[in-house]
Each structure stands twice: as structure tokens, then as C-alpha cells.
Design an enzyme around this catalytic site. Structure first.
Site, PDB file in Angstrom:
ATOM      1  N   HIS A  34       0.829  -1.207   0.000  1.00 23.83           N
ATOM      2  CA  HIS A  34       0.000   0.000   0.000  1.00 23.83           C
ATOM      3  C   HIS A  34       0.863   1.256   0.000  1.00 23.83           C
ATOM      4  O   HIS A  34       1.244   1.747   1.073  1.00 23.83           O
ATOM      5  CB  HIS A  34      -0.897  -0.008   1.241  1.00 23.83           C
ATOM      6  CG  HIS A  34      -1.786  -1.211   1.335  1.00 23.83           C
ATOM      7  ND1 HIS A  34      -1.316  -2.459   1.692  1.00 23.83           N
ATOM      8  CD2 HIS A  34      -3.117  -1.354   1.091  1.00 23.83           C
ATOM      9  CE1 HIS A  34      -2.330  -3.322   1.680  1.00 23.83           C
ATOM     10  NE2 HIS A  34      -3.424  -2.686   1.315  1.00 23.83           N
ATOM     11  N   HIS A 265      -4.070   3.230  -3.301  1.00 21.21           N
ATOM     12  CA  HIS A 265      -4.292   2.694  -1.942  1.00 21.21           C
ATOM     13  C   HIS A 265      -3.525   1.395  -1.705  1.00 21.21           C
ATOM     14  O   HIS A 265      -2.760   1.288  -0.747  1.00 21.21           O
ATOM     15  CB  HIS A 265      -5.784   2.468  -1.673  1.00 21.21           C
ATOM     16  CG  HIS A 265      -6.013   1.595  -0.487  1.00 21.21           C
ATOM     17  ND1 HIS A 265      -6.143   2.092   0.782  1.00 21.21           N
ATOM     18  CD2 HIS A 265      -6.070   0.239  -0.366  1.00 21.21           C
ATOM     19  CE1 HIS A 265      -6.280   1.082   1.631  1.00 21.21           C
ATOM     20  NE2 HIS A 265      -6.236  -0.048   0.959  1.00 21.21           N
ATOM     21  N   HIS A 474     -27.648 -14.968  26.140  1.00 18.88           N
ATOM     22  CA  HIS A 474     -26.557 -14.817  27.105  1.00 18.88           C
ATOM     23  C   HIS A 474     -25.840 -16.135  27.401  1.00 18.88           C
ATOM     24  O   HIS A 474     -24.873 -16.150  28.151  1.00 18.88           O
ATOM     25  CB  HIS A 474     -27.099 -14.236  28.412  1.00 18.88           C
ATOM     26  CG  HIS A 474     -27.397 -12.774  28.334  1.00 18.88           C
ATOM     27  ND1 HIS A 474     -28.152 -12.221  27.316  1.00 18.88           N
ATOM     28  CD2 HIS A 474     -27.041 -11.735  29.136  1.00 18.88           C
ATOM     29  CE1 HIS A 474     -28.245 -10.914  27.497  1.00 18.88           C
ATOM     30  NE2 HIS A 474     -27.575 -10.594  28.598  1.00 18.88           N
TER      31      HIS A 474
HETATM   32  C1  LIG Z   1     -11.075  -4.611  10.166  1.00 14.66           C
HETATM   33  C2  LIG Z   1     -10.594  -4.440   8.765  1.00 14.66           C
HETATM   34  N1  LIG Z   1     -11.472  -4.439   7.763  1.00 14.66           N
HETATM   35  C3  LIG Z   1     -11.057  -4.335   6.486  1.00 14.66           C
HETATM   36  C4  LIG Z   1      -9.740  -4.223   6.191  1.00 14.66           C
HETATM   37  C5  LIG Z   1      -9.271  -4.152   4.759  1.00 14.66           C
HETATM   38  N2  LIG Z   1      -8.812  -2.787   4.468  1.00 14.66           N
HETATM   39  C6  LIG Z   1      -7.531  -2.458   4.505  1.00 14.66           C
HETATM   40  S1  LIG Z   1      -7.259  -0.839   4.179  1.00 14.66           S
HETATM   41  C7  LIG Z   1      -8.906  -0.581   3.931  1.00 14.66           C
HETATM   42  C8  LIG Z   1      -9.411   0.802   3.557  1.00 14.66           C
HETATM   43  C9  LIG Z   1      -8.906   1.787   4.508  1.00 14.66           C
HETATM   44  O1  LIG Z   1      -9.158   3.066   4.060  1.00 14.66           O
HETATM   45  P1  LIG Z   1      -8.327   4.253   4.706  1.00 14.66           P
HETATM   46  O2  LIG Z   1      -8.206   4.044   6.151  1.00 14.66           O
HETATM   47  O3  LIG Z   1      -8.951   5.517   4.242  1.00 14.66           O
HETATM   48  O4  LIG Z   1      -6.887   4.070   4.106  1.00 14.66           O
HETATM   49  P2  LIG Z   1      -6.248   4.795   2.848  1.00 14.66           P
HETATM   50  O5  LIG Z   1      -7.094   4.422   1.648  1.00 14.66           O
HETATM   51  O6  LIG Z   1      -6.280   6.237   3.124  1.00 14.66           O
HETATM   52  O7  LIG Z   1      -4.888   4.221   2.771  1.00 14.66           O
HETATM   53  C10 LIG Z   1      -9.625  -1.739   4.128  1.00 14.66           C
HETATM   54  C11 LIG Z   1     -11.093  -1.829   3.977  1.00 14.66           C
HETATM   55  C12 LIG Z   1      -8.842  -4.216   7.288  1.00 14.66           C
HETATM   56  N3  LIG Z   1      -7.532  -4.123   7.123  1.00 14.66           N
HETATM   57  N4  LIG Z   1      -9.288  -4.291   8.547  1.00 14.66           N
END
Ligand SMILES: Cc1ncc(C[n+]2csc(CCOP(=O)(O)OP(=O)(O)O)c2C)c(N)n1
Length: 663
Positions: A34, A265, A474
């Protein structure tokens, strides 16, 4: 403290571009990762480290260092790039070149324990910010105990849109605001981009208003304006409330065709775009080549930190609380705990009280808390049910960080992550309670306790249909099995007060494995009325009652069902059947015993397992010629005794199952 007056922004531009270059090149080399977040937050991170962070890479565990948590863990290259530039001795350029490869420390997401300078494992979004709340809380609590000469640091977090959208973030910000954790500074990477596209595809929250409503100090800046960022961090540090700095950034900053889009991303930029980015940033160096003066600029931060640490070491040496401070930041005094627990067990075996194991746990905790000065209790609003608060404990609050009991509120997931943060910070040994049925609400953070090898203790009461009238919502049925499925987690289900004491001794002495204690609501007789020095639960399972002659059947039970197994064995004896009873409070510890011991305990005879839960997880205990008495579906709402009869979890059912096996 360092100020920003003498810092040349030109130098900082280049320092930030070094993060960008290492990130895009490492992701390209790995062909995965990333680049967007590290490139977007490079300016903010550079200002933070260059002007504010006090850390000493030559003493990465220095207790009074500032903590930095990359909650947006997918941006791991930001951490690796910075730690390489700072000169951590385990983060050479080879590590960066081999980002995400087998055997290297530069894992896909930052993993605690893999490399120095990684304060917690992040990647599951929302965990980092919440764990950081635990660190910031521990800082204040440690400060209340030992004073500002020894404890005076900040916890900084970079969180993305994803972290702030996760539900756990609300538990974190609500709790931090309530507690007034003024040493916590969250820098939000406000780039309006997530994986699927723009963040506003799926959120319209006014984050500034949300944080302000929770009692935070809130600022918004252009995240590429270094002076603005510096001024905001300065103001955040000066404010008594926790601080949010919304940093407006461009994801993938510098990549001319891709910046500002979700394309940056989570995918390599590609060779062509990387070449154009080099031009746009004026970064003329080859991949993984960093000019000496850039290293020098970054390593000045390390030198400044080393000087601060040396000054701190002198203060520690002359501090009258030195011994106590070091003891509280060291490992638990296992010998003292063992002695206290052994004496307690002896007394209990003599008195043989019939108590619920949740009550037994409270009795044990009286001794544990009197023995270990840095245990910190708590509950997610179930103190009176979890029996987690012992005499003399006082609640921690914004006006009393000297307390040792935390009212986490109805925030199970937050509680679990905050406990991870406290344990990682050091100085405290946290335990916290909720109902076992809500273990799933904690699961994301329990998984990180296990993965990070952070030995926090989860007190999970009301552990079966034995809780009765509250009904199936529960009543845990699948929870014990699902927790047993998790690597590096000890799941205890003690049968009585003595096994409860044994479980607590193991859980509090462990240095690498978190524990879940599954405790009953209903009263259970003492099945260990003959005292032995040995902590029998340490072997996971043991023969509680041997058959007088060669075994016809082995009855294996846990927790409240050990009593049933003993009754069944007695009934079988009346029929001339030789039944042994094995108590199995911890399957994981039993699995770790040598094959000889396991074979001796389990024996050659057919086996009947008894647990008021689903059968899954019993495979290794039972083998082929076996039966299981337990639950096959959800429970129901009724008095406990009636439920056990209704679901056929009785001594009689065990007798019948045994008979069927041996005839
Ligand atoms: C609990 C969880 N759900 C989903 C993901 C998969 N995931 C990794 S990054 C991301 C998007 C994050 O967006 P953002 O925080 O805005 O990061 P940016 O695009 O700015 O790098 C997702 C959905 C994860 N790592 N953890």
C-alpha cells in the site's frame, strides 16, 4: 523539549520524500502493498518525528519513550521506512528491499515483536487507535504512581478513514475523551479515499463534531503544510484533552497520474508512474538509495532521543522509587504469586466451599491483587456479575489516575484492545471481565493479544446454560470451542475454587500467552478437597479420580460438568463399572504435555466427554471409541437446573453414554 524553530523545511521535504521513495519502491519490488497512505502522510510523519518524537532506537524498550502507532497498518511501509532512516539496527536496507517476503521483519502489516520500534500490531483497522488509548491511559496511571521525572511521554497515532469508520473507534474515542487522556494525539489521514473509492461513498460523518462531542480537542490542517502540522501538534500537546488533528492529505502524494485516487491505496504504482513520481518529487536517486545527508537528518532525531534517554537514566538512578519502577515494568513476581496461591489453595481445600467459580475468582483475586502491586482490574459494566473488583481497589478516573480498577463501560471490544495497549506500554498487568457470550465482541482484540503474545487476562463469567433465566442470548454454546480454536490462547474452564486459583496463577505468571477464564454463575462444589503442592491445572488435564481397578471407561469433563462426571462415576461404581474421572481445565496446556503423560491421563478405555457446550474442539480428547454429552444448539430461558435436565446434561445421561460404549 525540542522546538521547531531551527528546523529547515527544505530538509524536511527531502526527509519526507525519502519515506515516499522507499515506500513506492518497496511496494513495487514486492509487487504488493500500500503506497498511498505512506506517501500521503509522509509530511505529517516527518514533522512528527523531526520536531516532536522522543525515542532512542538504541534502547527501543526505554519506558519513557513516546509511542507511535500506525493504526492504518496497511501503510506499514511508512513505519519501516522511518525505522530504517532512524537507524534501528534490525531494519537495514535489505529488510526494506525484501518487504513482505518470508523470513524478513518487514511483514505485510506491522507486527509487534518482529522489529524494534513497532509498538503494536496493526492491520485490522480500528485496533491501533484503541490500543493506543490503552497506552495513553497506562502513561497517565504510571505517571500518577512514579511522577513526571520518570513518566512523561506522548502517544501519537496515525489513523485513516477506515480506522475511524470501524465501530471500535467509537469505543476508543468515547473512553479517551471521558478519561481526559491529554497525552494522546491522533492524526487522521483525511484523504477521503478508501478501497472502494471515495470515503464519502459510505460515510457522511462529521468526524470533527464526533470527536468534539466526545470531549476531544479538534483541529484541522493541510497535511502537506509542515508548519501548520507542527503548530497543530504543538497545540495538541498543550491541551489537556485528547487531540484529533484532521490532516487533509492527498493519497499517493507525488504520483502525478494516480495521486488522490484509490488506485494508490493498495497496489504498486507501476514502473512508469514511479519514474514520473521521481521527477515530480525531484528525487533523483535510484531505488533504495538514500543520500548520506538524508540519513544524517533522520539520525539527528535518534541522537536527540538518546540524549533524552541518558538524562532519564540519570533521573532513574537517583529516584527513590527506582526499584519499584523497575519491578512494575518487569515480569510478574511468579515466585511470590506461587507461594500466595499455594497457601490459598491449601486453605480452600481444607474449607472446601461450594461457590460459583466467578465468586471463587473474586476470592482468588483478593490474594492476587494483594500480591501483585501492578495488577489492574476492570469490567465492561458487569463488575458485580464478573466479580472483578476486590477490596481496596479504587476506580481510575481523569481525576484519579492512581486508581487500579477501570470501568470500561459497555465497550467489550474497546476494553480488550485497551488492555492490550496497557500491557504493551508496560507497568501494568491488566485483567478485565464481561460475559462469555460477549467474547465475540472482544474477539478482534483477543486475536491480537494472542498474535502479539501479550498475556492479558479475560475474565469471562456466565459460562454456559448454567446462567439460567437470561436465556440463549446470554448462554455461551459455541464460544469455548471457538476460543480454543485460536492459537496461543489458554482457555481455562475451572471446576472449583482450587482450579480457579490454579488458573489465575498460570494466567498472571504467563509472559507470552493471554488467557480466558470461563467462570460459572452457579455454585460448584469443591472437587479438590485434598491439598497438593503441585498446580495440577498446569498440565491442562489430570486424573481427578482414578478407578479402583482397570478402567472400563474414562469420563472427561470441564468446569461445572466435573461434578456431574464425579456423580456419574459413583453411580457406575455401584453397577460394578470402573470409571475414572479426568478434569480438563485447559485443553491447550494438556496438548503441550508429552505423549506419555497424555496417554496415561486419557487411558485405553472408551471415553465420555462432558461439557455444557458444543462438541467441536473435543476431537483430540475423545478419540474414536467415545461419546459426548453436551449442547447441540442454542440454550433456552429457564432456571439452570431445568435447563441441564432439558438438554440432557446430567449424571444419568453420562452413565447411559458410558454404558452404551462399554456394552
Ligand atoms: C477490520 C478491517 N477491515 C477491512 C480491512 C481491509 N482494508 C484495509 S485498508 C482498507 C481501507 C482503509 O481506508 P483508509 O483508512 O482511508 O486508508 P487509505 O485508503 O487512506 O490508505 C480496508 C477496507 C482491514 N484491514 N481491517
Amino acid at each position: 523539549m525540542n522546538t521547531h524553530a531551527e528546523i529547515s523545511t527544505t530538509t524536511e521535504d527531502v526527509m519526507a520524500n525519502a519515506i515516499r521513495a522507499l515506500s513506492m519502491d518497496a511496494v513495487q519490488a514486492a509487487n504488493s502493498g500500500h503506497p498511498g497512505a505512506p506517501m500521503g502522510m509522509a509530511d505529517v510523519a516527518t514533522v512528527l518525528f523531526n520536531r516532536f518524537m522522543t525515542i532512542d532506537p538504541s534502547a527501543d524498550n526505554w519506558a519513557d519513550r513516546d509511542r507511535f502507532v500506525m493504526s492504518a497498518g496497511h501503510g506499514s511501509m511508512l513505519v519501516y521506512a522511518i525505522n530504517h532512516l532512524l537507524g534501528y539496527d534490525d531494519m537495514d536496507i535489505d529488510q526494506v528491499k525484501n518487504f513482505r517476503q518470508m523470513g524478513y521483519r518487514t511483514a505485510g502489516h506491522p507486527e509487534y515483536g518482529h522489529a524494534k520500534g513497532i509498538e503494536t500490531t496493526t492491520g485490522p483497522l480500528g485496533q491501533g487507535i484503541t490500543t493506543a488509548v490503552g497506552m495513553a491511559l497506562a502513561e497517565r496511571m504510571d505517571n500518577a504512581r512514579f511522577g513526571g521525572d520518570l513518566v512523561d511521554h506522548y502517544t501519537y497515532v496515525i489513523a485513516g478513514d477506515g480506522c475511524l469508520m470501524e465501530g471500535i473507534s467509537h469505543e476508543a474515542i468515547d473512553f479517551a475523551g471521558h478519561m481526559g487522556l491529554g497525552r494522546l494525539v491522533v492524526m487522521w489521514d483525511d484523504n477521503n479515499i478508501t478501497i472502494d473509492g471515495k470515503a464519502d461513498l459510505s460515510t457522511s460523518t462529521d468526524q470533527a463534531a464526533r470527536f468534539a462531542a466526545c470531549g476531544w480537542h479538534v483541529q484541522a490542517v493541510d497535511g502537506h503544510d509542515k508548519e501548520a502540522v507542527a503548530a497543530a501538534i504543538e497545540a495538541a500537546r498543550g491541551d489537556p484533552r485528547p487531540s484529533l488533528i484532521a490532516c487533509k492529505t492527498i493519497i499517493g502524494f507525488g504520483a502525478p497520474n494516480k495521486q488522490g485516487t484509490s488506485a494508490t491505496h493498495g497496489a504498486p504504482l507501476g514502473e512508469d508512474e514511479i519514474a514520473l513520481t521521481r521527477q515530480a518529487l525531484g528525487w533523483i536517486h535510484a531505488p533504495f538509495e538514500i543520500p548520506g545527508e538524508v540519513y544524517e537528518a533522520w539520525q539527528a532525531i535518534a541522537k536527540r532521543g538518546q540524549a533524552a534517554r541518558n538524562a532519564w537514566e540519570s533521573r532513574l538512578t537517583s529516584n527513590s522509587a527506582k526499584v519499584d519502577f523497575e519491578a512494575s515494568h518487569g515480569v510478574v513476581d511468579a515466585a511470590a504469586l506461587r507461594a500466595a496461591m499455594t497457601a490459598f489453595r491449601k486453605k480452600m481445600s481444607a474449607e472446601a466451599p461450594k461457590v460459583a467459580t466467578r465468586k471463587a475468582s473474586e476470592m482468588v483475586l483478593e490474594v492476587v491483587n494483594a500480591t501483585l502491586p501492578n495488577s489492574v482490574g476492570g469490567s465492561a459494566d458487569l463488575t458485580g456479575s464478573n466479580n472483578t473488583r476486590t477490596s481496596g481497589m479504587t476506580p481510575v478516573s481523569r481525576d484519579h489516575f492512581g486508581g487500579d480498577y477501570i470501568h470500561y463501560g459497555i465497550r467489550e471490544h474497546g476494553m480488550a484492545a485497551i488492555m492490550n495497549g496497557m500491557a504493551l506500554h508496560g507497568g501494568f498487568k491488566p485483567y478485565g471481565g464481561t460475559f462469555l457470550a460477549f467474547a465475540d465482541y472482544c474477539r478482534g482484540a483477543i486475536r491480537l493479544s494472542a498474535l502479539m503474545e501479550v498475556p492479558v487476562v479475560y475474565v469471562m463469567t456466565h459460562d454456559s446454560i448454567g446462567l439460567g433465566e437470561d436465556g440463549p442470548t446470554h448462554q455461551p454454546v459455541e464460544h469455548v470451542a471457538s476460543l480454543r480454536a485460536m492459537p496461543n490462547l489458554n482457555v481455562f474452564r475451572p471446576a472449583d475454587v482450587v482450579e480457579t486459583a490454579e488458573a489465575w496463577e498460570i494466567a498472571m505468571s504467563d509472559t507470552r500467552t493471554p488467557s480466558v477464564l470461563c467462570l460459572s454463575r452457579q455454585g460448584l462444589p469443591c472437587v479438590r478437597s485434598a491439598h497438593v503442592q503441585e498446580n495440577r491445572s498446569a498440565r491442562g488435564a489430570y486424573v481427578l479420580k482414578e478407578a479402583p481397578e482397570k478402567r472400563d471407561v474414562t469420563l472427561i469433563a470441564t468446569g461445572s460438568e466435573v461434578e456431574l462426571a464425579l456423580n456419574a462415576a459413583e453411580a457406575l461404581a455401584g453397577e460394578g463399572v470402573q470409571a475414572a474421572v479426568v478434569s480438563a481445565p485447559c485443553f491447550e496446556l494438556f496438548a503441550a504435555q508429552d505423549a506419555g503423560y497424555r496417554a496415561e491421563v486419557l487411558g485405553q478405555a472408551p471415553r465420555v466427554g462432558v461439557e455444557a457446550a458444543v462438541q467441536q474442539s473435543w476431537g483430540a480428547m475423545l478419540g474414536d471409541n467415545s461419546a459426548f454429552v453436551g449442547m447441540t444448539g442454542f440454550g433456552a430461558s429457564a432456571p439452570a437446573g431445568e435447563l441441564f435436565r432439558h438438554f440432557g446434561i446430567t449424571a444419568d445421561a453420562v452413565v447411559q453414554a458410558a454404558r452404551k460404549l462399554i456394552t
